[in-house]
Write a protein that holds these residues in place. Structure first.
Motif, PDB file in Angstrom:
ATOM      1  N   PHE A 172       0.813  -1.216   0.000  1.00  0.00           N
ATOM      2  CA  PHE A 172       0.000   0.000   0.000  1.00  0.00           C
ATOM      3  C   PHE A 172       0.849   1.270   0.000  1.00  0.00           C
ATOM      4  O   PHE A 172       0.431   2.297  -0.506  1.00  0.00           O
ATOM      5  N   GLN A 173       2.046   1.170   0.541  1.00  0.00           N
ATOM      6  CA  GLN A 173       2.952   2.317   0.465  1.00  0.00           C
ATOM      7  C   GLN A 173       3.421   2.480  -0.977  1.00  0.00           C
ATOM      8  O   GLN A 173       3.531   3.573  -1.491  1.00  0.00           O
ATOM      9  N   ARG A 175       1.743   1.638  -3.569  1.00  0.00           N
ATOM     10  CA  ARG A 175       0.630   2.206  -4.331  1.00  0.00           C
ATOM     11  C   ARG A 175       0.580   3.726  -4.155  1.00  0.00           C
ATOM     12  O   ARG A 175       0.441   4.472  -5.117  1.00  0.00           O
ATOM     13  N   ARG A 176       0.706   4.163  -2.898  1.00  0.00           N
ATOM     14  CA  ARG A 176       0.665   5.609  -2.623  1.00  0.00           C
ATOM     15  C   ARG A 176       1.780   6.342  -3.359  1.00  0.00           C
ATOM     16  O   ARG A 176       1.592   7.405  -3.922  1.00  0.00           O
ATOM     17  N   CYS A 177       2.960   5.704  -3.341  1.00  0.00           N
ATOM     18  CA  CYS A 177       4.121   6.333  -3.943  1.00  0.00           C
ATOM     19  C   CYS A 177       3.940   6.480  -5.457  1.00  0.00           C
ATOM     20  O   CYS A 177       4.162   7.557  -6.019  1.00  0.00           O
ATOM     21  N   ALA A 180       1.405   9.125  -6.289  1.00  0.00           N
ATOM     22  CA  ALA A 180       1.917  10.491  -6.122  1.00  0.00           C
ATOM     23  C   ALA A 180       2.894  10.853  -7.238  1.00  0.00           C
ATOM     24  O   ALA A 180       2.883  11.974  -7.743  1.00  0.00           O
ATOM     25  N   LEU A 186      -5.435   7.428  -6.131  1.00  0.00           N
ATOM     26  CA  LEU A 186      -5.014   6.139  -5.539  1.00  0.00           C
ATOM     27  C   LEU A 186      -5.692   4.943  -6.183  1.00  0.00           C
ATOM     28  O   LEU A 186      -5.077   3.902  -6.404  1.00  0.00           O
ATOM     29  N   SER A 208       9.229   0.401  -4.075  1.00  0.00           N
ATOM     30  CA  SER A 208       8.437   1.606  -4.372  1.00  0.00           C
ATOM     31  C   SER A 208       9.224   2.530  -5.287  1.00  0.00           C
ATOM     32  O   SER A 208       8.675   3.129  -6.210  1.00  0.00           O
ATOM     33  N   ASN A 424      -4.615   6.433   7.821  1.00  0.00           N
ATOM     34  CA  ASN A 424      -4.799   5.532   6.681  1.00  0.00           C
ATOM     35  C   ASN A 424      -3.766   4.403   6.669  1.00  0.00           C
ATOM     36  O   ASN A 424      -3.792   3.549   5.819  1.00  0.00           O
ATOM     37  N   GLU A 425      -2.843   4.410   7.599  1.00  0.00           N
ATOM     38  CA  GLU A 425      -1.810   3.376   7.601  1.00  0.00           C
ATOM     39  C   GLU A 425      -1.997   2.488   8.825  1.00  0.00           C
ATOM     40  O   GLU A 425      -1.456   2.744   9.885  1.00  0.00           O
ATOM     41  N   ASN A 481      -5.529  -3.435   3.638  1.00  0.00           N
ATOM     42  CA  ASN A 481      -4.169  -2.956   3.896  1.00  0.00           C
ATOM     43  C   ASN A 481      -3.658  -3.543   5.209  1.00  0.00           C
ATOM     44  O   ASN A 481      -4.133  -3.196   6.281  1.00  0.00           O
TER      45      ASN A 481
END
Lengths: 679, 289, 160
Positions: A172-173, A175-177, A180, A186, A208, A424-425, A481
């Motif tokens: 999930f990190q 995905r966020r990266c 961005a 997202l 990532s 969210n984490e 997540n």
């Protein structure tokens, strides 16, 4: 890595990395790129040029200032791998070199990335009037991983949707990266989660970085791009253990009790610190130890240097803290003429125990654990015998055979992170019971050992066979997540969640129609349990306790430390599968021996010595493992325990054998030689 | 930055005569035996852009022959095959040196010729074979010569093989050494300041040392040997007295100082090794047990 | 250059630069999933194959050496009885190897058993010198090798 893009040519990509450790990037000039070949620099990144982990971030591609040798500068992709490699080599990079490197031994205030401190009582006052003070300086050198099992990523961006395939500990990190970096919402980024190979935590944030770069290239090329670690970008994808320097000063009374402890910890974070808060907290808690010391002041600093980033390497350096405290206290025991076992038994808390940070420990059986391991190894008799042998040794050791010693250490490892996380984490999982009685666990975390334990947990609660429990694989769009898979969170936090879900399903089972789906999330404890700002309370989700004894011999010819026996006892709460636990502990013990004794640079090929986790002898050491299950409720991680406890046990044993204080890890023959020569 | 790697010639001769004529016509080619050391440094090795002569197809270079007086090994015999010859045929120190080269999956391809002729460093087998008075057959088109291994490289590490010559066979005399020892620690390519090897051959008769040879290897482009040390120990009675041991150590220290190639840690290891084996020396086959 | 070799019993033609590592050819051109590249120094065993019958690190073999050779990877080896013996031993010890090291570990075990009918600890340690993947440890591997040796002996000489 499977390349399941039928009918589409996957483009190969390679990173161009900086060849200087510090300076300014003046220009990057790609050679004339043939048709179908693409190159990107930071200017081509449509979104944010950053890689974020917890609260820290670093640039993906260098914009101006180069901070370490191997920093990614640009990426080229194309249909032919050899041509891409050749184009990378032909790319002209102009630098303005800065020869003043940021060092670790002498650092300026500007280099301090972060500082944390923990204080209780009045340390300076006690130290001022102490009966005796004992000082020690402990050094854990940086250690790069032997090899990386990271095999790269494939990114396919099509119609505004990015699909990423590759191993990661933190999907999930990733995905966020990627979202961005590509400026995508997202929901438009999917990360396929598969099995992953064991890791030294290199798959926490490095995937990532690779995925983000591959996604930008794929966006530009309109084709899937595979970004594989190249031989020349080793510094980009390899991880290394951070270098840590710990200075300790203890005020000790007539009986050997430590009344006050002052410690300064300096951590070399490399060029870009990531996980700084968590890493400093972990080392600090490790360095505080598990003994009752009324006055304490520990300061921990993260230092920025011109070396490649160092952060997560098999956890977050908690073991460096434990190494310093246990080696230091063995030294105090020796100064007071007590055996290390006696000293620890005198000053360990009893059943009503609490950590130095104030967290109350329920069902603490430290003294029992210690006593058992002392008995199992016949420690006291051996310790006395080796003391006598050393004292009676008149001549130099050569020609008189190997010299022997035995050492002990006691401590804990924490499960799960200590710092507060963003909303969210979190750690979430789902469990589903289907009509055909199949139980499906949905989690984004994956690991062969933890999944086996989840299956057994679910099967035991729901009264079914582990073979009818499935751990579903999928992607970030259909799996919850489950947070980053490190710091034993798979075994401790996720297993607890599986347990909670299954108990809830069991309750609902005959009252609701199947399928039943239950979701549970892990809530970070409130400040009453743990306050990370004040360093008060119980910092971890759960603790795993252990005691280790190492018996060693020193070969006086080659100055090698040969481990003869290891005795380990652990109490990590509920153990679902003893066989898996013992195998994991053995593996971790053998790895720790190599990391502690054989090499200071694990990237060195080991074809001449015996290798990575095979000690230097032709026969393996005796390993005795005992697992206590005094706390039946919470399962905890176990494989970090040998890494935390064995180094100090080995160092103490070598100190006993030679009569010289050792304080450096790894203890290579060169270090042994330098210390023995008094250099 | 990148060399143009297109258009390289790969020659694959099937016989020695074919090999020699190719080498005569193309002296600036790289001979490729097992290639295990070269491939480990593929990105940095300067010779890698040269044309290559692949030796694996030449059967004559893969033969082992044994007579009563010597063992003759083709330059391209894989280490694995030599080790399979058997403990009774292969001198103990040599078999230990071969075994310490690498794990079996690399020994399957690495060759004795490759190990001996590595230009950048003298590797494991070099020092043992020098002590054993091994000789090499060096051939060029229409000519062949036998050279002592000790003449293969100069003191400064330059080899004495001409561009059109090829090492084809290694002949190892089967002398009876009743004490043999070889040990190596560290990787000479990647850990050059600490890596070291010790080779020792000794002959004893009725409690007297009748001959001794000792070399320190894996330290770079040369090995360290002391004739004074060896001759001092010859005819000494076993077990050695402490004074004799000290004197012997002093002789070797002098040799180490003269060569100036050992780091202080390598010197320390050497002294410790010499002290240990001279202390342990008895009139029986201690090391080969 | 054009090279031709036998891969798991079938002929393969590849066009590649002469110095390309065989591991890269197997991974990229022949799409062999069991061959990985992690160290490129012959250390990690993740690229081990059977090259003309012997276990070898494919990252140390250049393309031109692979001409006319016979290569067996885990995909080909998994069709043999020997593979099943080794897997049975792994199952009995309750160990699962990860994707990265599976090929190398299994083929190395096979090559030990081809050389020694009853390998001892020293022989097994010798074969596993160098890196061992963190998914397992040498003690488990020693157990597996000894168990497999026993199955093979039983098959050859009847139950013992």
């Amino acid at each position: 890595m499977a390349r399941d893009y039928p009918g589409t040519k996957v483009l190969d990509a390679y990173i161009i990395a900086s060849t200087i450790p510090r300076g300014k990037l003046q220009s990057i000039q790609f050679p004339l790129l043939p048709e179908g070949y693409y190159g990107i620099t930071y200017k081509d990144i449509p979104g944010r040029n950053t890689l974020t982990a917890f609260k820290d971030s670093r640039p993906l591609l260098c914009e101006n200032i180069i901070s370490y040798k191997g920093e990614p500068l640009a990426v080229i992709c194309g249909p032919d791998k050899q041509t891409v490699l050749s184009l990378c080599r032909q790319t002209r990079v102009e630098y303005e070199t800065d020869y003043s490197l940021l060092g670790f031994n002498k650092y300026t205030e500007d280099q301090i990335a972060a500082e944390k401190s923990f204080t209780k009582g009045n340390v300076d006052k006690i130290l001022g009037g102490a009966y005796q003070t004992v000082e020690g300086k402990y050094h854990v050198h940086s250690q790069p991983a032997g090899f990386s099992s990271f095999q790269g990523v494939i990114a396919a961006v099509s119609k505004g949707i990015a699909t990423i395939q590759g191993e990661t500990q933190w999907p999930f990190q990733l995905r966020r990266c990627v979202a961005a970096v590509c400026n995508f919402p997202l929901k438009n980024v999917r990360v396929k989660i598969g099995k992953f190979n064991p890791t030294y935590d290199e798959k926490l944030v490095i995937p990532s970085l690779y995925a983000s770069l591959a996604a930008v290239l794929s966006l530009k090329a309109g084709k899937p791009v595979s970004l594989i670690p190249g031989e020349e970008d080793h510094a980009v994808y390899a991880v290394q253990r951070p270098e840590v320097m710990i200075t300790r000063l203890s005020a000790v009374d007539e009986k050997g009790k430590v009344l006050a402890e002052k410690a300064v910890i300096e951590v070399n974070m490399g060029a870009y610190p990531l996980f700084t808060d968590e890493l400093l907290s972990q080392i600090l808690i490790g360095a505080a130890g598990s003994y009752i010391i009324p006055n304490m002041k520990i300061t921990c600093r993260g230092i920025i240097t011109s070396e490649p980033p160092m952060n997560a390497f098999k956890g977050l350096s908690f073991s460096a803290g434990t190494f310093s405290v246990e080696t230091h206290f063995s030294r105090i025991a020796e100064l007071y003429g007590k055996t290390p076992g006696q000293w620890r038994l005198s000053f360990l808390p009893g059943k009503k125990a609490y950590l130095p940070t104030g967290g109350i420990l329920k069902d603490f059986h430290g003294k029992t654990l210690l006593q058992k391991v002392l008995d199992n190894s016949d420690f006291n008799r051996k310790y006395a015998a080796y003391e006598l042998l050393r004292k009676n040794r008149k001549q130099g050791p050569i020609g008189k055979g190997n010299i022997r010693g035995i050492g002990l250490s006691f401590g804990f490892t924490g499960n799960g992170p200590t710092i507060k996380r963003e909303k969210n984490e979190t750690y979430s999982i789902k469990v589903r019971l289907d009509r055909d009685d199949t139980v499906t666990i949905l989690s984004s975390a994956y690991g062969s050992q933890s999944t086996a334990i989840w299956k057994e947990t679910a099967a035991a609660i729901l009264g079914t066979d582990p073979s009818s429990v499935i751990v579903q694989q999928g992607d970030t769009s259909n799996l919850p997540n489950s947070g980053p898979a490190f710091l034993s969170s798979g075994i401790s936090i996720i297993t607890s969640l599986v347990e909670k879900c299954c108990i809830e399903i069991k309750k609902q089972r005959f009252h609701h129609a199947l399928p039943i789906v239950v979701k549970r999330s892990y809530r970070m404890p409130g400040t009453r349990r743990w306050d990370p700002e004040k360093f008060k309370g119980l910092p971890f989700h759960s603790l795993s306790w252990g005691a280790a004894i190492a018996e060693i011999e020193i070969d006086p010819v080659f100055l090698r430390v040969l481990v003869r026996g290891i005795w380990l006892i652990i109490d990590s709460g509920k153990i679902y599968n003893k066989k898996i636990a013992v195998d994991a502990l053995e593996t971790s013990i053998l790895e720790t021996l190599t990391e502690t004794l054989i090499k200071d640079d694990l990237t060195l090929p080991s074809t001449f010595d015996t290798g990575f986790n095979v000690p230097l002898e032709r026969h393996l050491p005796l390993i005795s493992i005992e697992i206590e299950e005094t706390r039946k409720n919470t399962p905890g991680g176990i494989s970090g325990i040998p890494g935390s406890l064995l180094p100090s046990a080995i160092i103490s044993a070598v100190t006993q054998a030679t009569g010289i204080y050792f304080d450096t890890l790894p203890l290579t023959p060169e270090v042994l030689h330098t210390h023995m020569e008094g250099k | 930055m990148a060399e143009n790697r297109t258009g390289r010639n790969i020659f694959a001769p099937k016989s020695v005569s074919e090999l020699l004529s190719i080498k005569q016509q193309h002296p600036d080619t790289l001979l490729w035996a097992g290639g295990t050391a070269l491939m480990r440094q593929q990105n940095i090795h300067p010779s890698f852009s040269k044309d290559i002569i692949q030796l694996s197809g030449i059967r004559e270079l893969k033969k082992i022959r044994r007579t009563e007086r010597y063992l003759e090994i083709g330059a391209c015999v894989p280490i694995k095959k030599i080790l399979n010859v058997g403990q009774h045929v292969l001198p103990f120190a040599l078999s230990e040196a071969l075994r310490s080269i690498a794990p079996p999956h690399i020994r399957n391809r690495a060759t004795l010729g490759g190990n001996l002729c590595c230009r950048s460093r003298r590797l494991n087998t070099y020092s043992v074979l020098i002590l054993m008075d091994a000789i090499l057959e060096i051939r060029k088109s229409g000519k062949s010569r036998w050279v002592g291994l000790n003449r293969l490289f100069t003191r400064k590490g330059k080899d004495s093989i001409q561009d059109n010559e090829v090492v084809t066979r290694i002949r190892i005399p089967l002398n009876v050494w009743n004490l043999q020892y070889f040990t190596a620690v560290g990787d000479p390519f990647y850990d050059p300041f600490n890596a070291i090897s010790f080779s020792l051959l000794m002959e004893t008769h009725k409690g007297l040392i009748s001959q001794v040879r000792f070399a320190v290897g894996n330290i770079g482009k040369t090995i360290v040997r002391s004739i004074d040390f060896e001759s001092y120990l010859t005819e000494k009675k076993l077990k050695l007295r402490p004074k004799e041991i000290d004197n012997a150590v002093e002789y070797f220290k002098k040799a180490m100082e003269q060569t100036e190639v050992l780091t202080s840690f390598q010197k320390e290891r050497t002294i410790r090794f010499i002290l240990w084996f001279l202390h342990e020396l008895r009139d029986y086959n201690l090391f080969t047990e | 250059m054009k090279i031709n070799f036998s891969l798991n019993g079938r002929n393969v033609d590849v066009e590649t630069p002469s110095e390309t590592r065989l591991s890269d050819i197997l991974k990229d051109n022949a799409k062999i999933g069991s061959v990985h590249t992690a160290c490129n120094k012959g250390e990690c065993r993740s690229c081990t194959i059977l090259f003309n019958g012997d276990a070898a690190a494919s990252c140390l073999i250049p393309a031109f050496e692979a001409r006319s050779s016979e290569i067996v990877t885990l995909e080909g080896f998994s069709k043999t009885d020997d593979y099943h013996d080794i897997m049975q031993a792994f199952e009995e010890t309750g160990t699962t190897l990860c994707d990265l090291c599976r090929g190398g570990t299994i083929l190395t075990i096979y090559s030990i058993l081809e050389r020694f009918a009853e390998p001892d600890e020293g022989q097994i340690l010798d074969a596993f010198r160098g890196s061992i993947c963190p998914c397992t440890n040498i003690r488990i591997i020693i157990q597996v090798v000894k168990k497999t040796a026993l199955y093979r002996r039983r098959k050859r000489f009847g139950r013992k």
